[in-house]
Design a protein around this motif. Structure first.
Motif, short mmCIF file in Angstrom:
data_model
loop_
_atom_site.label_atom_id
_atom_site.label_comp_id
_atom_site.label_asym_id
_atom_site.label_seq_id
_atom_site.Cartn_x
_atom_site.Cartn_y
_atom_site.Cartn_z
N ARG A 171 1.39 -1.90 -0.03
CA ARG A 171 -0.42 -0.17 0.08
C ARG A 171 0.52 0.86 0.23
N GLY A 172 1.93 0.84 -0.33
CA GLY A 172 2.64 2.83 -0.97
C GLY A 172 3.57 2.91 0.50
N ARG A 173 3.35 2.31 1.62
CA ARG A 173 3.53 2.40 3.21
C ARG A 173 5.69 1.95 3.04
N TRP A 174 6.93 2.24 3.10
CA TRP A 174 7.81 1.46 2.73
C TRP A 174 8.93 2.14 4.07
N VAL A 175 9.91 1.90 4.64
CA VAL A 175 10.87 2.62 4.89
C VAL A 175 11.69 3.36 4.05
N SER A 176 12.01 4.23 4.69
CA SER A 176 12.35 5.64 4.27
C SER A 176 14.80 4.54 4.15
N LEU A 177 14.78 5.15 2.98
CA LEU A 177 16.74 5.34 2.74
C LEU A 177 17.28 6.43 3.75
N ASN A 178 18.47 6.38 3.95
CA ASN A 178 19.80 7.33 4.59
C ASN A 178 20.75 6.80 3.69
N PRO A 179 21.28 7.93 4.38
CA PRO A 179 22.99 7.73 3.10
C PRO A 179 24.19 6.91 3.47
N LYS A 180 23.48 6.03 4.64
CA LYS A 180 23.92 4.53 4.87
C LYS A 180 23.89 3.43 4.26
N HIS A 181 22.07 3.68 3.55
CA HIS A 181 21.50 1.66 3.02
C HIS A 181 22.23 2.28 1.37
N LEU A 182 22.35 3.61 0.80
CA LEU A 182 22.75 3.75 -0.24
C LEU A 182 23.82 2.76 -1.34
N PRO A 183 24.65 2.97 -0.31
CA PRO A 183 26.09 2.37 -1.18
C PRO A 183 25.68 0.52 -1.32
N TYR A 184 24.78 -0.45 -0.07
CA TYR A 184 24.38 -0.89 -0.23
C TYR A 184 23.80 -1.84 -1.42
N PHE A 185 22.66 -0.89 -1.43
CA PHE A 185 21.71 -0.96 -2.04
C PHE A 185 22.47 -1.13 -3.89
N ILE A 186 23.46 -0.13 -3.87
CA ILE A 186 24.18 0.51 -5.39
C ILE A 186 24.57 -0.57 -5.63
N PHE A 187 25.25 -1.91 -5.13
CA PHE A 187 25.92 -2.84 -5.35
C PHE A 187 25.67 -3.84 -5.38
N ILE A 188 24.23 -3.94 -5.03
CA ILE A 188 23.17 -4.95 -4.52
C ILE A 188 23.05 -4.85 -6.26
N ALA A 189 21.84 -3.93 -6.23
CA ALA A 189 21.79 -3.78 -8.04
C ALA A 189 22.66 -4.11 -9.06
N LEU A 190 23.90 -3.86 -9.22
CA LEU A 190 24.88 -3.98 -9.88
C LEU A 190 24.27 -5.27 -9.95
#
Length: 279
Positions: A194-213
């Motif tokens: 329903r469109g409700r998700w935890v927001s990201l902070n700068p500490k999360h971004l490197p993990y998600f970028i690497f996982i996505a690549l």
């Protein structure tokens, strides 16, 4: 045959990074994690789409549209099961079940495609099931908590997905299929949440970028290998990923060795080698 070997390396490293994230950010729910993984893959994938995406007109036929719907439901649900199990269970505990995935995938593929069907896979699956059960015996009782049952559910859906993918790859390039799969699954998860998700902070971004690549590289290569080598040959090479994960979980995550898991892993690895050579 080099493509699945490259995929193995990226897949194993990504799994360790995923577990590291879930260990570090304990308040980040597994369902929110799945959503943001898919969102990250979608953003990066769209940036590469002009060069790597081709789609045949046959993709809009009713049969393939239905196949795509089935694929999205499978992917969304098996990712929720996978990350629930990964969040609540040590990697060293779930690794033997990851070794079981190729056997399940080829067993299911054999039920749908005659060229994927051979008797050795049925024998190997029974033996693997016995050893997986033995590795989780406590006294005379089989102990499988919800996280490991979730991983078993993931294994079943993973095998069904390979069958659906083989059909869809007749109309989509590997990257096109993976990207559409990701975008539609993301939409499915957004509707369910329903469109409700935890927001990201700068500490999360490197993990998600690497996982996505890693995901784009891994699945692009796996899908391409499906078209060149078939399901069986590809998924049996992927057996190397759990072995690499097991070693990295000890070195990086400092998890403890369990002798039953080691024996079970070696037996399943031998079964996979036997089935592969039997082809």
């Amino acid at each position: 045959m080099i493509y699945p070997f490259i995929a193995v390396v990226f897949d194993a490293v990504a799994l360790i990074v995923e577990k590291k994230f879930l260990n570090t950010f304990k308040n980040f729910s597994y369902s929110a994690f799945v959503f943001w993984v898919f969102a990250s893959i979608a953003v990066l994938g769209l940036l590469t789409s002009p060069w790597l995406v081709t789609i045949s007109p046959s993709a809009v036929t009713p049969r393939l549209l239905l196949m795509m719907l089935v694929l999205v439901v499978l992917v969304a649900n098996y990712n929720l099961l996978y990350f629930f199990g990964l969040k609540h269970q040590a990697v060293s505990e779930v690794e033997p079940f990851f070794l079981f995935n190729p056997l399940v995938a080829v067993l299911i593929a054999g039920a749908f495609y005659a060229d994927e069907r051979f008797w050795q896979i049925y024998v190997a699956t029974v033996i693997a099931g016995v050893f997986l059960g033995w590795s989780h015996l406590r006294g005379r009782q089989l102990v499988l908590g919800k996280p490991l049952l979730a991983i078993l559910g993931f294994s079943l859906m993973y095998g069904l997905e390979a069958v659906v993918l083989r059909q869809l790859l007749t109309a989509y390039s590997p990257v096109a299929l993976y990207l559409i799969r990701v975008v539609l699954t993301l939409l499915f998860l957004w509707i369910v949440g329903r469109g409700r998700w935890v927001s990201l902070n700068p500490k999360h971004l490197p993990y998600f970028i690497f996982i996505a690549l890693s995901a784009l590289i891994t699945y692009g290569l796996i899908y391409y290998s499906y078209t060149l080598q078939g399901i069986s040959s590809t998924v049996f090479v992927l057996i190397l990923s759990p072995i690499l994960v097991y070693v990295m979980s000890i070195l990086v995550l400092k998890e403890k060795l369990k002798w039953r898991n080691i024996i079970t892993s070696l037996v399943l690895l031998a079964l996979v080698a036997w089935v592969t050579l039997a082809r």
